[in-house]
Design an enzyme around this catalytic site. Structure first.
Site, mmCIF file in Angstrom:
data_model
loop_
_atom_site.group_PDB
_atom_site.id
_atom_site.type_symbol
_atom_site.label_atom_id
_atom_site.label_comp_id
_atom_site.label_asym_id
_atom_site.label_seq_id
_atom_site.Cartn_x
_atom_site.Cartn_y
_atom_site.Cartn_z
ATOM 1 C CD GLN A 72 -3.030 -0.466 -0.163
ATOM 2 O OE1 GLN A 72 -3.104 0.712 -0.509
ATOM 3 N NE2 GLN A 72 -3.706 -1.419 -0.780
ATOM 4 C CB SER A 73 4.263 1.705 -1.282
ATOM 5 O OG SER A 73 5.162 2.736 -1.596
ATOM 6 C CG ASN A 74 1.204 6.874 0.304
ATOM 7 O OD1 ASN A 74 0.079 6.605 -0.083
ATOM 8 N ND2 ASN A 74 1.512 6.975 1.586
#
Length: 335
Positions: A72-74
């Site tokens: 769930q990396s920005n």
């Protein structure tokens, strides 16, 4: 050192008072710097950093960029968007991180990665694990197909310049409002954001205190050490005397749960901000930063006559990966 930069974001990002939140907390004047609106597939603080990081990648003639972080990396989402703009193939080696042991939910940032056509490989690993070997294997695959891949294992020092620029932007915007910024509060993790802010305010002769609320990707001591290292490397890039920076404290506020953990106070901070200001925060980064700011105000660690800037570092897509937890809390509240 020659610095290469590409244009990816939309600046200056908005800067405005959070009047309702300030009134509710009966504390200092709070302003928000909306770096969730930088662009790149719903924006975030990584856009400023990537302008310099990918400037270097482009200068090396790479046609594939390989990056890593959590599912769930920005960072991964914004790299994917930036790579598409620049005509580079985005490849992500994503760690299950806080979602280890559970089925992966193809929502939030991960869904956006796939929408933009990233070649995403998911490996069972914590956010702190070194997966360079897996990234090298992927790079070899692309080399065998005739590509020139660039591996980004961490946020390079040149990325510090993104938030050096942001500090100058905040100074200009606050001066137009006739205020002096006493504190800047934001979510801290890898280090370039806080290091760049410290460099920017210091170079301008400002005594603004920059406080990073730890996302707990690393422990507090490691986070502070990384920030200090980025400050030193960044000072070399802008030709700033490092001795002038030696007395500056690197302030990291800890205690808001492990990486990716949405504690009760973080969820409360997200809901309070949403309902008072119509601004959405995420549980991993900006929600923790707001929880930290609220604590400091309530514990009178920030003077009531101070001007405080909260930097919204983005991360909104990750909210959807926590939908059950958030909705459970929402259902318990009066309408």
């Amino acid at each position: 050192m020659e610095v290469n930069r590409v244009s990816l974001g939309f600046y200056p990002t908005p800067f405005h008072p959070m009047t309702n939140l300030s009134r509710h907390l009966k504390g200092p004047r709070i302003y928000v710097k909306r770096d969730d609106l930088t662009g790149l597939a719903l924006g975030g603080n990584k856009t400023r950093i990537l302008e310099y990081v990918l400037g270097d990648v482009v200068s090396r003639g790479a046609d594939v960029v390989i990056a890593t972080s959590g599912v769930q990396s920005n960072w991964a989402r914004q790299i994917t968007a930036a790579a598409r703009i620049l005509g580079i193939k985005p490849v992500l080696v994503l760690r299950t991180a806080q979602f280890t042991g559970t089925s992966i939910d193809y929502t939030g940032n991960l869904l956006l990665d796939y929408l933009m056509g990233a070649d995403a490989r998911i490996v069972e690993a914590s956010i702190r694990d070194n997966i360079l070997r897996e990234m090298e294997k992927v790079a070899d695959e692309y080399r065998a197909m005739g590509h020139n891949p660039a591996i980004i294992t961490d946020e390079p020092a040149v990325g510090v310049l993104g938030y050096y620029d942001c500090a100058r932007e905040i100074i200009e915007q606050s001066e137009k409002l006739g205020i002096e910024v006493d504190y800047v509060v934001h979510a801290t993790s890898g280090g370039p954001t806080q290091a760049g802010l410290i460099l920017g305010f210091s170079a301008a002769g400002k005594r603004t205190k920059v406080i990073g609320v730890n996302s707990a990707a690393y422990d507090r001591a490691t986070t502070a050490s990384r920030i200090r290292n980025f400050i030193e490397k960044g000072a070399e890039l802008i030709n700033l005397d490092k001795e002038k920076l030696s007395s500056i404290a690197v302030e990291v506020l800890d205690g808001y749960g492990d990486y990716g953990e949405a504690t009760e106070e973080v969820i409360d901070a997200i809901l309070l901000t949403a309902r008072l200001e119509g601004i959405i925060l995420d549980p991993v980064y900006s929600g923790k930063a707001m929880a930290g700011l609220i604590d400091m105000i309530q514990q009178r660690q920030i003077d009531n006559d101070a001007n405080v800037v909260f930097i919204h570092t983005g991360g909104i897509p990750a909210v959807f990966a926590y939908k059950e937890l958030l909705f459970k809390k929402i259902q318990s509240l009066p309408q």
